[in-house]
Design a protein around this motif. Structure first.
Motif, mmCIF file in Angstrom:
data_model
loop_
_atom_site.group_PDB
_atom_site.id
_atom_site.type_symbol
_atom_site.label_atom_id
_atom_site.label_comp_id
_atom_site.label_asym_id
_atom_site.label_seq_id
_atom_site.Cartn_x
_atom_site.Cartn_y
_atom_site.Cartn_z
ATOM 1 N N SER A 14 0.850 -1.184 0.000
ATOM 2 C CA SER A 14 0.000 0.000 0.000
ATOM 3 C C SER A 14 0.890 1.240 0.000
ATOM 4 O O SER A 14 2.009 1.211 0.529
ATOM 5 C CB SER A 14 -0.903 0.029 1.233
ATOM 6 N N LEU A 15 0.391 2.331 -0.586
ATOM 7 C CA LEU A 15 1.148 3.581 -0.590
ATOM 8 C C LEU A 15 0.879 4.415 0.656
ATOM 9 O O LEU A 15 1.446 5.498 0.792
ATOM 10 C CB LEU A 15 0.811 4.394 -1.837
ATOM 11 N N LEU A 16 0.037 3.938 1.550
ATOM 12 C CA LEU A 16 -0.208 4.624 2.817
ATOM 13 C C LEU A 16 0.247 3.764 3.979
ATOM 14 O O LEU A 16 -0.070 2.573 4.059
ATOM 15 C CB LEU A 16 -1.703 4.942 2.978
ATOM 16 N N ALA A 17 1.016 4.364 4.883
ATOM 17 C CA ALA A 17 1.396 3.671 6.107
ATOM 18 C C ALA A 17 0.187 3.565 7.033
ATOM 19 O O ALA A 17 -0.868 4.151 6.784
ATOM 20 C CB ALA A 17 2.534 4.426 6.795
ATOM 21 N N ALA A 18 0.349 2.846 8.113
ATOM 22 C CA ALA A 18 -0.761 2.632 9.044
ATOM 23 C C ALA A 18 -1.276 3.937 9.624
ATOM 24 O O ALA A 18 -2.463 4.050 9.965
ATOM 25 C CB ALA A 18 -0.315 1.691 10.162
ATOM 26 N N GLY A 20 -1.539 6.723 7.970
ATOM 27 C CA GLY A 20 -2.105 7.553 6.914
ATOM 28 C C GLY A 20 -1.105 8.400 6.161
ATOM 29 O O GLY A 20 -1.483 9.144 5.251
ATOM 30 N N GLN A 21 0.179 8.282 6.519
ATOM 31 C CA GLN A 21 1.207 9.045 5.805
ATOM 32 C C GLN A 21 1.586 8.329 4.503
ATOM 33 O O GLN A 21 1.754 7.113 4.491
ATOM 34 C CB GLN A 21 2.445 9.231 6.675
ATOM 35 N N PRO A 22 1.726 9.081 3.419
ATOM 36 C CA PRO A 22 2.073 8.455 2.139
ATOM 37 C C PRO A 22 3.514 7.991 2.116
ATOM 38 O O PRO A 22 4.396 8.596 2.737
ATOM 39 C CB PRO A 22 1.824 9.574 1.127
ATOM 40 N N LEU A 23 3.766 6.913 1.386
ATOM 41 C CA LEU A 23 5.105 6.366 1.237
ATOM 42 C C LEU A 23 5.668 6.855 -0.096
ATOM 43 O O LEU A 23 5.460 6.248 -1.137
ATOM 44 C CB LEU A 23 5.062 4.833 1.281
ATOM 45 N N PHE A 24 6.349 7.991 -0.056
ATOM 46 C CA PHE A 24 6.875 8.592 -1.274
ATOM 47 C C PHE A 24 8.168 7.890 -1.699
ATOM 48 O O PHE A 24 8.972 7.468 -0.867
ATOM 49 C CB PHE A 24 7.166 10.073 -1.048
ATOM 50 N N GLY A 25 8.354 7.811 -3.011
ATOM 51 C CA GLY A 25 9.599 7.250 -3.524
ATOM 52 C C GLY A 25 9.403 6.587 -4.866
ATOM 53 O O GLY A 25 8.325 6.639 -5.473
ATOM 54 N N GLY A 32 -0.732 -2.357 -4.460
ATOM 55 C CA GLY A 32 -2.140 -2.720 -4.356
ATOM 56 C C GLY A 32 -3.044 -1.537 -4.639
ATOM 57 O O GLY A 32 -2.627 -0.522 -5.215
ATOM 58 N N GLY A 33 -4.305 -1.634 -4.251
ATOM 59 C CA GLY A 33 -5.269 -0.578 -4.492
ATOM 60 C C GLY A 33 -4.845 0.747 -3.875
ATOM 61 O O GLY A 33 -4.280 0.788 -2.778
ATOM 62 N N ILE A 34 -5.109 1.842 -4.586
ATOM 63 C CA ILE A 34 -4.737 3.182 -4.127
ATOM 64 C C ILE A 34 -5.989 3.890 -3.625
ATOM 65 O O ILE A 34 -6.924 4.118 -4.388
ATOM 66 C CB ILE A 34 -4.077 3.989 -5.256
ATOM 67 N N ASP A 35 -6.003 4.223 -2.342
ATOM 68 C CA ASP A 35 -7.151 4.873 -1.715
ATOM 69 C C ASP A 35 -6.659 6.093 -0.954
ATOM 70 O O ASP A 35 -6.147 5.994 0.157
ATOM 71 C CB ASP A 35 -7.861 3.894 -0.776
ATOM 72 N N TRP A 36 -6.818 7.283 -1.584
ATOM 73 C CA TRP A 36 -6.328 8.512 -0.964
ATOM 74 C C TRP A 36 -7.254 9.038 0.121
ATOM 75 O O TRP A 36 -6.905 10.013 0.798
ATOM 76 C CB TRP A 36 -6.128 9.586 -2.027
ATOM 77 N N SER A 37 -8.403 8.429 0.336
ATOM 78 C CA SER A 37 -9.326 8.934 1.356
ATOM 79 C C SER A 37 -8.777 8.759 2.767
ATOM 80 O O SER A 37 -9.235 9.415 3.702
ATOM 81 C CB SER A 37 -10.682 8.231 1.238
ATOM 82 N N ARG A 38 -7.796 7.900 2.960
ATOM 83 C CA ARG A 38 -7.226 7.650 4.290
ATOM 84 C C ARG A 38 -5.976 8.490 4.565
ATOM 85 O O ARG A 38 -5.277 8.273 5.551
ATOM 86 C CB ARG A 38 -6.889 6.167 4.447
ATOM 87 N N LEU A 39 -5.687 9.453 3.683
ATOM 88 C CA LEU A 39 -4.522 10.310 3.906
ATOM 89 C C LEU A 39 -4.631 11.076 5.223
ATOM 90 O O LEU A 39 -5.701 11.575 5.581
ATOM 91 C CB LEU A 39 -4.393 11.313 2.766
ATOM 92 N N ALA A 40 -3.515 11.184 5.905
ATOM 93 C CA ALA A 40 -3.451 11.979 7.136
ATOM 94 C C ALA A 40 -2.870 13.354 6.828
ATOM 95 O O ALA A 40 -2.306 13.592 5.758
ATOM 96 C CB ALA A 40 -2.609 11.255 8.182
#
Length: 334
Positions: A14-18, A20-25, A32-40
């Motif tokens: 996932s591109l979001l850590a637990a 809600g921070q994005p894993l940039f790089g 897997g699925g990308i769900d930006w609604s959980r962004l912190a």
């Protein structure tokens, strides 16, 4: 068979850590699925803002010695659109050039990751891009003057995954493939073209972008080497070279060409001294729109790249000659 290698870390699930921070790089492999609604915070945005700033597209290029065909399905949040074209490489003719707008959630269904399926359906057009779950795809298209039945993949080289922040937006992620073995057929009003023995590549992008977004892009691939280059809203995050199965990160790219002449030569190079190419356009797809609340200037020349690439600044240059691909100059207020 030698396993493909990469100097990039493996793609996360996932591109979001637990938290809600994005894993940039930059990564190698399928996310897997990308769900930006959980962004912190500070990247979190309200539901209404996300609705109008969430942009997704699925783009596929099909290339043989005879024909170049591109197909895209785009969801802009408040509208959807699709385009497809077929370019005759021998005659330099655009045999078909189709585009149509539709309603989001009605006309278009976009996958939430590159390994999913996307569709666009209206009375005049039906496009279905289906993933088989094992890295392969089936593309079926029925539009005015153009039909495509194609299968491609899996990719013998790692997929590129890039993610990062976007100025005046929030975050963005993209997955790019290099060449995948292609089979099938393209049918136009004038000719039919067998795709067997050609190559396919795709671009899946998913992000929360700024109202005004612009970029320049270049992409070309065969089974030995390929590249993806972008300059604009996403910086150098998606710049990569595929060379003999290895996926290599590239530095910032520069695009030099005459904007007043769409078919003039382009000079494209990277600051890390690992790529220097000249692009010769043979034709181009243009789509310029100006609406009350939105505008778009889109140019995608089709042509060939020649020059050199290399795996590192101290490595020998690999010559590139007449590699078929595209460049793009795109600016949108969306």
């Amino acid at each position: 068979m030698t396993e493909p290698i990469s100097g990039l870390p493996a793609a996360p699930a996932s591109l979001l850590a637990a938290d809600g921070q994005p894993l940039f790089g930059r990564y190698a492999g399928q996310v897997g699925g990308i769900d930006w609604s959980r962004l912190a915070a500070p990247f979190a945005r309200g539901r209404l803002w996300r609705r109008f700033h969430h942009k997704r597209w699925h783009y596929v290029a099909l290339c043989t010695e005879e024909v170049f065909c591109a197909v895209a399905i785009v969801d802009l949040g408040w509208i959807s659109t699709a385009f497809a074209y077929a370019f005759d490489r021998k005659d330099g003719d655009m045999l078909a050039n189709f585009s149509e707008d539709g309603l989001p959630l009605v006309s278009a269904t976009l996958a939430d990751h590159a390994g999913g399926s996307s569709r666009f359906t209206t009375r005049a057009c039906d496009i279905r891009l289906d993933a088989d779950g094992a890295g392969g795809y089936q593309l079926a298209l029925r539009c005015d003057y153009l039909e495509v039945d194609a299968g491609f993949g899996p990719s013998p080289s790692p997929l590129l995954l890039a993610s990062g922040p976007v100025a005046n937006g929030s975050v963005h992620a993209t997955q790019k493939s290099s060449a995948m073995p292609l089979r099938g057929e393209v049918r136009t009003w004038r000719d039919e073209f067998k795709l067997d023995g050609g190559v396919a590549s795709f671009d899946y992008s998913n992000g929360l972008l700024a109202r005004n977004t612009a970029w320049r892009w270049a992409s070309a691939h065969n089974m030995e080497l390929g590249f993806n280059l972008q300059a604009g809203y996403f910086g150098d995050r998606e710049n990569a070279l595929w060379l003999d199965g290895d996926l290599i990160a590239l530095g910032p790219a520069h695009f030099l060409y005459d904007k007043k002449d769409a078919l003039s030569p382009w000079h494209i190079f990277t600051e890390d001294d690992m790529l220097d190419l000249y692009f010769t356009p043979e034709g181009a797809r243009r789509d310029h729109r100006k609406m009350l609340l939105a505008a778009s200037r889109y140019l995608q020349p089709v042509g060939t790249f020649s020059g050199w690439v290399r795996a590192a600044p101290d490595q020998p240059k690999r010559m590139v000659s007449q590699l078929m691909g595209v460049t793009e100059d795109h600016s949108s207020r969306w």
